[in-house]
Design an enzyme around this catalytic site. Structure first.
Site, PDB file in Angstrom:
ATOM      1  N   ASP A  39      -8.020   3.647   1.561  1.00 35.92           N
ATOM      2  CA  ASP A  39      -7.066   3.839   2.651  1.00 35.92           C
ATOM      3  C   ASP A  39      -7.772   4.354   3.902  1.00 35.92           C
ATOM      4  O   ASP A  39      -8.188   5.508   3.964  1.00 35.92           O
ATOM      5  CB  ASP A  39      -5.985   4.827   2.223  1.00 35.92           C
ATOM      6  CG  ASP A  39      -4.804   4.847   3.166  1.00 35.92           C
ATOM      7  OD1 ASP A  39      -4.944   4.393   4.321  1.00 35.92           O
ATOM      8  OD2 ASP A  39      -3.735   5.322   2.738  1.00 35.92           O
ATOM      9  N   CYS A  81       0.864  -1.186   0.000  1.00 35.80           N
ATOM     10  CA  CYS A  81       0.000   0.000   0.000  1.00 35.80           C
ATOM     11  C   CYS A  81       0.900   1.236   0.000  1.00 35.80           C
ATOM     12  O   CYS A  81       2.070   1.148  -0.379  1.00 35.80           O
ATOM     13  CB  CYS A  81      -0.981  -0.023   1.178  1.00 35.80           C
ATOM     14  SG  CYS A  81      -0.252   0.157   2.825  1.00 35.80           S
ATOM     15  N   ASN A 101       2.361   1.425   4.399  1.00 36.71           N
ATOM     16  CA  ASN A 101       2.595   0.140   5.063  1.00 36.71           C
ATOM     17  C   ASN A 101       2.276   0.189   6.556  1.00 36.71           C
ATOM     18  O   ASN A 101       2.946  -0.438   7.361  1.00 36.71           O
ATOM     19  CB  ASN A 101       4.029  -0.344   4.807  1.00 36.71           C
ATOM     20  CG  ASN A 101       4.280  -1.793   5.189  1.00 36.71           C
ATOM     21  OD1 ASN A 101       5.366  -2.126   5.640  1.00 36.71           O
ATOM     22  ND2 ASN A 101       3.305  -2.673   5.029  1.00 36.71           N
ATOM     23  N   CYS A 152      -1.463   0.528   7.357  1.00 35.67           N
ATOM     24  CA  CYS A 152      -2.891   0.184   7.452  1.00 35.67           C
ATOM     25  C   CYS A 152      -3.236  -1.024   6.586  1.00 35.67           C
ATOM     26  O   CYS A 152      -3.387  -2.134   7.078  1.00 35.67           O
ATOM     27  CB  CYS A 152      -3.774   1.374   7.060  1.00 35.67           C
ATOM     28  SG  CYS A 152      -3.860   2.694   8.295  1.00 35.67           S
ATOM     29  N   ARG A 153      -3.363  -0.797   5.297  1.00 32.23           N
ATOM     30  CA  ARG A 153      -3.903  -1.824   4.411  1.00 32.23           C
ATOM     31  C   ARG A 153      -2.987  -3.021   4.199  1.00 32.23           C
ATOM     32  O   ARG A 153      -3.407  -4.174   4.357  1.00 32.23           O
ATOM     33  CB  ARG A 153      -4.273  -1.210   3.060  1.00 32.23           C
ATOM     34  CG  ARG A 153      -5.359  -0.168   3.174  1.00 32.23           C
ATOM     35  CD  ARG A 153      -5.577   0.566   1.878  1.00 32.23           C
ATOM     36  NE  ARG A 153      -4.424   1.417   1.567  1.00 32.23           N
ATOM     37  CZ  ARG A 153      -4.260   2.069   0.426  1.00 32.23           C
ATOM     38  NH1 ARG A 153      -5.158   1.937  -0.536  1.00 32.23           N
ATOM     39  NH2 ARG A 153      -3.216   2.841   0.230  1.00 32.23           N
ATOM     40  N   SER A 154      -1.749  -2.784   3.808  1.00 29.42           N
ATOM     41  CA  SER A 154      -0.887  -3.929   3.478  1.00 29.42           C
ATOM     42  C   SER A 154      -0.502  -4.772   4.691  1.00 29.42           C
ATOM     43  O   SER A 154      -0.498  -6.005   4.581  1.00 29.42           O
ATOM     44  CB  SER A 154       0.342  -3.502   2.667  1.00 29.42           C
ATOM     45  OG  SER A 154       1.110  -2.539   3.332  1.00 29.42           O
TER      46      SER A 154
END
Length: 144
Positions: free
Chosen positions: A118, A9, A12, A14-16
């Site tokens: 995000d 993301c 690095n 939150c999402r990934s």
């Protein structure tokens, strides 16, 4: 050989890392990592509110630390998954000549969302988790 999967993301945090944590819960037999296309948060743990939302679902990721995506990742992984189209473009911009590692949107594997928004900006941590869990399940099945 086990498929090595990298989730990417922007920062690095939150999402990934959430995608990595969810996926490793489904497929602990496969090597995983996560990274960000930007170096804003290198060395930091996942974002507190993201961790809290994940923890409510039994997802542990406090052991993860942010790192930046680098061109060498094309050689280290068999599949690179971007959380949105901007991340995908930024990853492809670093592709070394001759690198054949596929780069795809994570949501290609079981979510019709088109991208993982995000939550650092949207504040919708549960919505992001819903999309991530669906895509992780689809990816786990695709790699069976």
């Amino acid at each position: 050989m086990a498929t090595r999967v990298l989730f990417v993301c922007l920062g690095n945090i939150c999402r990934s890392p959430t995608a990595e944590a969810v996926f490793r819960g489904l497929r602990p037999d496969l090597p995983t990592d996560s990274a960000g296309t930007a170096g804003y948060h290198v060395g930091e743990p996942p974002y507190g509110p993201m961790q809290a939302a994940a923890r409510k679902r039994g997802i542990k990721m406090d052991d993860l630390r942010a790192r930046q995506f680098i061109a060498r990742d094309f050689a280290r992984f068999d599949l690179i998954l971007a959380m949105d189209a901007d991340n995908l473009r930024n990853i492809e911009a670093l592709r070394p000549a001759g690198a054949a590692t596929p780069v795809r949107l994570f949501t290609d594997f079981g979510s019709d969302a088109g991208a993982v928004p995000d939550p650092y900006y949207t504040r919708d941590f549960d919505g992001a988790l819903d999309i991530i869990e669906a895509a992780a399940q689809g990816l786990a099945e695709a790699l069976d």
